[in-house]
Design a protein around this motif. Structure first.
Motif, PDB file in Angstrom:
ATOM      1  N   ILE A  59     -19.622 -15.604 -71.777  1.00 10.65           N
ATOM      2  CA  ILE A  59     -20.012 -14.918 -70.554  1.00 10.65           C
ATOM      3  C   ILE A  59     -19.951 -15.976 -69.468  1.00 10.65           C
ATOM      4  CG2 ILE A  59     -21.887 -13.786 -69.301  1.00 10.65           C
ATOM      5  CD1 ILE A  59     -22.782 -12.558 -71.919  1.00 10.65           C
ATOM      6  N   LYS A  60     -18.984 -15.835 -68.601  1.00  9.70           N
ATOM      7  CA  LYS A  60     -18.833 -16.767 -67.494  1.00  9.70           C
ATOM      8  C   LYS A  60     -19.788 -16.361 -66.376  1.00  9.70           C
ATOM      9  CE  LYS A  60     -14.242 -18.229 -68.718  1.00  9.70           C
ATOM     10  NZ  LYS A  60     -14.451 -17.956 -70.067  1.00  9.70           N
ATOM     11  N   LEU A  61     -20.109 -17.301 -65.522  1.00  7.66           N
ATOM     12  CA  LEU A  61     -21.051 -17.050 -64.442  1.00  7.66           C
ATOM     13  C   LEU A  61     -20.599 -15.876 -63.577  1.00  7.66           C
ATOM     14  CD1 LEU A  61     -23.719 -18.251 -63.615  1.00  7.66           C
ATOM     15  CD2 LEU A  61     -22.517 -19.767 -62.056  1.00  7.66           C
ATOM     16  N   GLY A  62     -19.308 -15.802 -63.314  1.00 11.04           N
ATOM     17  CA  GLY A  62     -18.770 -14.711 -62.500  1.00 11.04           C
ATOM     18  C   GLY A  62     -18.835 -13.348 -63.171  1.00 11.04           C
ATOM     19  N   ASP A  63     -19.024 -13.322 -64.494  1.00  6.96           N
ATOM     20  CA  ASP A  63     -19.138 -12.054 -65.230  1.00  6.96           C
ATOM     21  C   ASP A  63     -20.511 -11.413 -65.053  1.00  6.96           C
ATOM     22  OD1 ASP A  63     -16.603 -12.540 -66.282  1.00  6.96           O
ATOM     23  OD2 ASP A  63     -17.370 -13.378 -68.157  1.00  6.96           O
ATOM     24  N   ILE A  64     -21.477 -12.200 -64.619  1.00  9.28           N
ATOM     25  CA  ILE A  64     -22.850 -11.704 -64.511  1.00  9.28           C
ATOM     26  C   ILE A  64     -23.083 -11.175 -63.102  1.00  9.28           C
ATOM     27  CG2 ILE A  64     -25.301 -12.266 -64.777  1.00  9.28           C
ATOM     28  CD1 ILE A  64     -24.381 -14.730 -66.462  1.00  9.28           C
ATOM     29  N   ILE A  79     -26.928  -5.617 -72.851  1.00 11.16           N
ATOM     30  CA  ILE A  79     -26.296  -5.455 -74.163  1.00 11.16           C
ATOM     31  C   ILE A  79     -24.811  -5.158 -74.003  1.00 11.16           C
ATOM     32  CG2 ILE A  79     -26.217  -3.983 -76.225  1.00 11.16           C
ATOM     33  CD1 ILE A  79     -29.323  -3.783 -75.951  1.00 11.16           C
ATOM     34  N   GLN A  80     -24.467  -4.299 -73.064  1.00  8.53           N
ATOM     35  CA  GLN A  80     -23.058  -3.954 -72.824  1.00  8.53           C
ATOM     36  C   GLN A  80     -22.262  -5.180 -72.357  1.00  8.53           C
ATOM     37  OE1 GLN A  80     -21.686  -0.916 -73.632  1.00  8.53           O
ATOM     38  NE2 GLN A  80     -19.838  -2.105 -73.396  1.00  8.53           N
ATOM     39  N   LEU A  81     -22.865  -5.996 -71.519  1.00  5.58           N
ATOM     40  CA  LEU A  81     -22.216  -7.223 -71.052  1.00  5.58           C
ATOM     41  C   LEU A  81     -21.885  -8.127 -72.239  1.00  5.58           C
ATOM     42  CD1 LEU A  81     -21.376  -8.983 -68.583  1.00  5.58           C
ATOM     43  CD2 LEU A  81     -23.694  -9.906 -68.620  1.00  5.58           C
ATOM     44  N   PHE A  82     -22.816  -8.258 -73.172  1.00  7.24           N
ATOM     45  CA  PHE A  82     -22.588  -9.080 -74.361  1.00  7.24           C
ATOM     46  C   PHE A  82     -21.527  -8.453 -75.257  1.00  7.24           C
ATOM     47  CE2 PHE A  82     -26.146 -11.360 -72.899  1.00  7.24           C
ATOM     48  CZ  PHE A  82     -26.154 -12.580 -73.553  1.00  7.24           C
ATOM     49  N   GLU A  83     -21.585  -7.153 -75.423  1.00  3.30           N
ATOM     50  CA  GLU A  83     -20.572  -6.463 -76.236  1.00  3.30           C
ATOM     51  C   GLU A  83     -19.175  -6.693 -75.664  1.00  3.30           C
ATOM     52  OE1 GLU A  83     -20.581  -4.642 -79.125  1.00  3.30           O
ATOM     53  OE2 GLU A  83     -22.681  -5.112 -79.411  1.00  3.30           O
ATOM     54  N   ASN A  84     -19.047  -6.599 -74.357  1.00  2.79           N
ATOM     55  CA  ASN A  84     -17.743  -6.768 -73.716  1.00  2.79           C
ATOM     56  C   ASN A  84     -17.207  -8.187 -73.843  1.00  2.79           C
ATOM     57  OD1 ASN A  84     -17.773  -4.093 -72.917  1.00  2.79           O
ATOM     58  ND2 ASN A  84     -18.504  -4.535 -70.856  1.00  2.79           N
ATOM     59  N   ASN A  85     -18.090  -9.163 -73.787  1.00  7.39           N
ATOM     60  CA  ASN A  85     -17.646 -10.553 -73.762  1.00  7.39           C
ATOM     61  C   ASN A  85     -17.589 -11.231 -75.126  1.00  7.39           C
ATOM     62  OD1 ASN A  85     -17.288 -11.620 -70.816  1.00  7.39           O
ATOM     63  ND2 ASN A  85     -18.975 -10.177 -70.782  1.00  7.39           N
ATOM     64  N   PHE A  86     -18.372 -10.768 -76.081  1.00  6.20           N
ATOM     65  CA  PHE A  86     -18.415 -11.419 -77.385  1.00  6.20           C
ATOM     66  C   PHE A  86     -17.874 -10.543 -78.515  1.00  6.20           C
ATOM     67  CE2 PHE A  86     -21.798 -13.858 -75.180  1.00  6.20           C
ATOM     68  CZ  PHE A  86     -21.323 -15.141 -75.402  1.00  6.20           C
ATOM     69  N   LYS A  87     -17.283  -9.406 -78.199  1.00  6.60           N
ATOM     70  CA  LYS A  87     -16.838  -8.478 -79.246  1.00  6.60           C
ATOM     71  C   LYS A  87     -15.868  -9.118 -80.234  1.00  6.60           C
ATOM     72  CE  LYS A  87     -13.323  -6.506 -76.300  1.00  6.60           C
ATOM     73  NZ  LYS A  87     -13.373  -5.780 -75.074  1.00  6.60           N
ATOM     74  N   ASP A  88     -15.062 -10.057 -79.749  1.00  7.05           N
ATOM     75  CA  ASP A  88     -14.079 -10.687 -80.637  1.00  7.05           C
ATOM     76  C   ASP A  88     -14.684 -11.744 -81.552  1.00  7.05           C
ATOM     77  OD1 ASP A  88     -12.061  -9.103 -79.567  1.00  7.05           O
ATOM     78  OD2 ASP A  88     -11.597 -10.571 -77.998  1.00  7.05           O
ATOM     79  N   LEU A 132     -26.032  -8.042 -80.085  1.00  3.51           N
ATOM     80  CA  LEU A 132     -27.316  -8.126 -79.423  1.00  3.51           C
ATOM     81  C   LEU A 132     -27.911  -6.731 -79.421  1.00  3.51           C
ATOM     82  CD1 LEU A 132     -29.065 -10.182 -77.789  1.00  3.51           C
ATOM     83  CD2 LEU A 132     -27.947  -9.314 -75.740  1.00  3.51           C
ATOM     84  N   THR A 133     -29.174  -6.618 -79.771  1.00  3.60           N
ATOM     85  CA  THR A 133     -29.841  -5.324 -79.803  1.00  3.60           C
ATOM     86  C   THR A 133     -31.101  -5.369 -78.943  1.00  3.60           C
ATOM     87  OG1 THR A 133     -31.228  -5.874 -81.710  1.00  3.60           O
ATOM     88  CG2 THR A 133     -29.037  -4.919 -82.180  1.00  3.60           C
ATOM     89  N   LYS A 134     -31.627  -4.187 -78.666  1.00  4.28           N
ATOM     90  CA  LYS A 134     -32.890  -4.101 -77.920  1.00  4.28           C
ATOM     91  C   LYS A 134     -33.996  -4.844 -78.664  1.00  4.28           C
ATOM     92  CE  LYS A 134     -31.902   0.267 -75.633  1.00  4.28           C
ATOM     93  NZ  LYS A 134     -32.333   1.635 -75.368  1.00  4.28           N
ATOM     94  N   THR A 135     -34.016  -4.704 -79.970  1.00  2.00           N
ATOM     95  CA  THR A 135     -35.036  -5.378 -80.786  1.00  2.00           C
ATOM     96  C   THR A 135     -34.924  -6.889 -80.640  1.00  2.00           C
ATOM     97  OG1 THR A 135     -35.031  -3.554 -82.369  1.00  2.00           O
ATOM     98  CG2 THR A 135     -35.944  -5.643 -83.126  1.00  2.00           C
ATOM     99  N   MET A 136     -33.697  -7.415 -80.678  1.00  2.56           N
ATOM    100  CA  MET A 136     -33.507  -8.857 -80.521  1.00  2.56           C
ATOM    101  C   MET A 136     -34.053  -9.323 -79.173  1.00  2.56           C
ATOM    102  SD  MET A 136     -29.651  -9.551 -81.838  1.00  2.56           S
ATOM    103  CE  MET A 136     -29.064  -8.925 -83.395  1.00  2.56           C
ATOM    104  N   ILE A 137     -33.654  -8.629 -78.109  1.00  2.40           N
ATOM    105  CA  ILE A 137     -34.107  -9.018 -76.766  1.00  2.40           C
ATOM    106  C   ILE A 137     -35.625  -8.932 -76.668  1.00  2.40           C
ATOM    107  CG2 ILE A 137     -34.045  -8.426 -74.312  1.00  2.40           C
ATOM    108  CD1 ILE A 137     -31.122  -7.531 -74.740  1.00  2.40           C
ATOM    109  N   ASN A 138     -36.199  -7.855 -77.204  1.00  2.00           N
ATOM    110  CA  ASN A 138     -37.660  -7.721 -77.183  1.00  2.00           C
ATOM    111  C   ASN A 138     -38.340  -8.843 -77.966  1.00  2.00           C
ATOM    112  OD1 ASN A 138     -37.885  -5.434 -75.524  1.00  2.00           O
ATOM    113  ND2 ASN A 138     -37.568  -4.047 -77.253  1.00  2.00           N
TER     114      ASN A 138
END
Length: 189
Positions: free
Chosen positions: A17-22, A33-42, A52-58
């Motif tokens: 996740i680059k700074l410009g992606d945020i 979560i969607q941002l992580f899915e888009n950037n780390f899916k590979d 990343l899940t809601k539970t993890m973030i919580n």
């Protein structure tokens, strides 16, 4: 011989996740979560793996791995911290991650630290590390191939490389743990 170029290509260390992606605006948890899915899916080993899940973030929030959120929204700084946690969790325990990030969180709460600039340094260092990793992986594969040549068994060659990589991973993890102990002031001797 192990198809090392194919392995290196499959690892794709460019997933970041680059700074410009945020976005500059605060995000809800689902957007993070969607941002992580888009950037780390590979980087997933299997399609079913959750990045990343809601539970993890919580759990990260409850464990105080990052400073408190406001109005159920995550700032750019929160997203950067979650990215750092995501990257660290493959090598360090949650307690070690908390210890490593504690002072950084304090600096952010005090408001006298440019996390964006620091994160750019992190990404730059990671890119250099990725290049060194590719070269080192190529060298380890050549060594494994050379050592296993007399066996003429592709399984034994791959196992030799696996054992070598696992050892290197352990050494890097232990070095990181020692550094965490230094910055947190604890020693486990």
């Amino acid at each position: 011989m192990i198809e090392i170029e194919k392995l290196i290509d499959a690892l794709d260390p460019k997933s970041q996740i680059k700074l410009g992606d945020i976005p500059e605006i605060d995000l809800y948890m689902d957007q993070v979560i969607q941002l992580f899915e888009n950037n780390f899916k590979d980087t997933r080993r299997n399609e079913k793996d959750k990045l990343l899940t809601k539970t993890m973030i919580n759990n990260y929030a409850k464990g105080k791995l990052f400073f408190p959120i406001k109005n159920k929204k995550y700032s750019k700084e929160h997203v950067i911290l979650i990215s750092l946690i995501y990257q660290l969790k493959g090598a360090l325990s949650i307690n070690d991650i908390k210890a490593a990030l504690e002072t950084l969180n304090e600096k952010l709460i005090q408001g006298n630290f440019d996390l964006g600039s620091y994160y750019e340094d992190v990404l730059s260092l990671q890119e250099a590390g990725s290049q060194a990793f590719k070269k080192g992986l190529q060298e380890r594969a050549e060594e494994a191939s050379s050592k296993a040549a007399s066996e003429e068994d592709p399984y034994l060659e791959k196992l030799l490389l696996i054992l070598s990589l696992a050892n290197m991973s352990s050494l890097y993890r232990r070095a990181a743990e020692k550094l965490v102990d230094e910055i947190s002031g604890s020693t486990n001797e």
